[in-house]
Scaffold this motif. Sequence first.
Motif, short mmCIF file in Angstrom:
data_model
loop_
_atom_site.label_atom_id
_atom_site.label_comp_id
_atom_site.label_asym_id
_atom_site.label_seq_id
_atom_site.Cartn_x
_atom_site.Cartn_y
_atom_site.Cartn_z
N ASP A 1 7.53 6.71 16.24
CA ASP A 1 8.40 7.87 16.49
C ASP A 1 8.90 8.40 15.14
O ASP A 1 9.69 7.73 14.47
CB ASP A 1 9.57 7.45 17.37
CG ASP A 1 10.58 8.55 17.61
OD1 ASP A 1 10.43 9.67 17.05
OD2 ASP A 1 11.54 8.30 18.36
N PRO A 2 8.45 9.59 14.73
CA PRO A 2 8.86 10.08 13.41
C PRO A 2 10.36 10.33 13.28
O PRO A 2 10.91 10.19 12.19
CB PRO A 2 8.04 11.36 13.22
CG PRO A 2 7.60 11.75 14.58
CD PRO A 2 7.53 10.50 15.40
N VAL A 3 11.04 10.67 14.38
CA VAL A 3 12.50 10.83 14.32
C VAL A 3 13.15 9.49 14.00
O VAL A 3 14.03 9.38 13.16
CB VAL A 3 13.06 11.42 15.63
CG1 VAL A 3 14.57 11.37 15.66
CG2 VAL A 3 12.57 12.86 15.82
N GLU B 1 2.15 2.58 5.20
CA GLU B 1 1.23 2.02 6.19
C GLU B 1 1.97 1.22 7.24
O GLU B 1 1.36 0.50 8.00
CB GLU B 1 0.17 1.15 5.48
CG GLU B 1 -0.73 1.98 4.59
CD GLU B 1 -1.85 1.19 3.96
OE1 GLU B 1 -1.80 -0.06 3.93
OE2 GLU B 1 -2.81 1.84 3.48
N ARG B 2 3.30 1.38 7.29
CA ARG B 2 4.12 0.62 8.24
C ARG B 2 5.11 1.49 8.99
O ARG B 2 6.20 1.05 9.31
CB ARG B 2 4.88 -0.47 7.50
CG ARG B 2 3.96 -1.48 6.87
CD ARG B 2 4.76 -2.49 6.09
NE ARG B 2 3.86 -3.42 5.45
CZ ARG B 2 3.99 -4.73 5.50
NH1 ARG B 2 5.00 -5.26 6.14
NH2 ARG B 2 3.13 -5.50 4.88
N GLY C 1 -2.14 4.60 13.41
CA GLY C 1 -2.33 3.27 12.85
C GLY C 1 -1.20 2.81 11.94
O GLY C 1 -1.42 2.01 11.03
N GLY C 2 0.01 3.33 12.15
CA GLY C 2 1.16 2.97 11.33
C GLY C 2 1.25 3.74 10.02
O GLY C 2 2.21 3.58 9.27
N ARG C 3 0.27 4.59 9.74
CA ARG C 3 0.27 5.33 8.48
C ARG C 3 1.07 6.63 8.62
O ARG C 3 1.05 7.26 9.67
CB ARG C 3 -1.17 5.65 8.04
CG ARG C 3 -2.00 4.41 7.77
CD ARG C 3 -3.46 4.71 7.50
NE ARG C 3 -4.02 5.55 8.54
CZ ARG C 3 -4.59 6.74 8.34
NH1 ARG C 3 -4.71 7.24 7.14
NH2 ARG C 3 -5.05 7.45 9.35
N GLY D 1 0.79 -1.22 0.00
CA GLY D 1 0.00 0.00 0.00
C GLY D 1 0.83 1.27 0.00
O GLY D 1 0.29 2.36 -0.13
N ALA D 2 2.13 1.16 0.16
CA ALA D 2 2.99 2.34 0.16
C ALA D 2 3.19 2.83 -1.28
O ALA D 2 3.12 2.06 -2.23
CB ALA D 2 4.34 2.01 0.79
N TYR D 3 3.45 4.13 -1.41
CA TYR D 3 3.71 4.70 -2.72
C TYR D 3 4.54 5.96 -2.57
O TYR D 3 4.63 6.56 -1.51
CB TYR D 3 2.42 5.00 -3.48
CG TYR D 3 1.50 5.99 -2.80
CD1 TYR D 3 1.71 7.36 -2.90
CD2 TYR D 3 0.40 5.55 -2.05
CE1 TYR D 3 0.88 8.27 -2.28
CE2 TYR D 3 -0.44 6.46 -1.43
CZ TYR D 3 -0.20 7.81 -1.54
OH TYR D 3 -1.02 8.71 -0.92
#
Length: 165
Positions: free
Chosen positions: A69-71, A64-65, A129-131, A43-45
């Motif tokens: 933690d965005p860092v 979606e994975r 949700g991992g997105r 589902g990633a793009y």
Amino acid sequence: MPAPRPDADDLPAGFRRYTAPEGFSVALPGNWRRLDTSRVPDGAYRVVFGASGDPRTLAVTYSERAGADPVAVWRDDVEPELERSGGYRRIGEIRATTYRGREAADMQWVAHDDGDRLRTFGRGFLLGGGRSFSLRWTTPAADWDDSGNERALAAFLQSFREAAA
């Protein structure tokens, strides 16, 4: 009396709103178009925008994975790939921030592509949700401080919208 807040859809002169079938929209310079789309089965793009003869690009990546933690996403998932590509050097630290009320992180780097030295600003942010999404603005390193480039980056960050889940 406070100044009126500009409408979220007020776009800078010369920009137009592009709505992607994948479920996001962003302001793009008038002559820019979708250059490339890559997808993976989970589902990633990644969608890359630019214009013929213009070395600058905006890449919008969806996953979606993503971790929580965005860092860590930049440090553990993205940076190792960049390091393998060669000629990569991060500028400063990966900086935690917020974007539209969501956890986010910014990272900047320089890299070489076909002999050209490019500089990229990346902002990744979590949707839950991992997105996640990331926006990556790339321009020739020598042109990084050009006021037109600064205006374009500000327009991308101001105008980006993801579709409601």
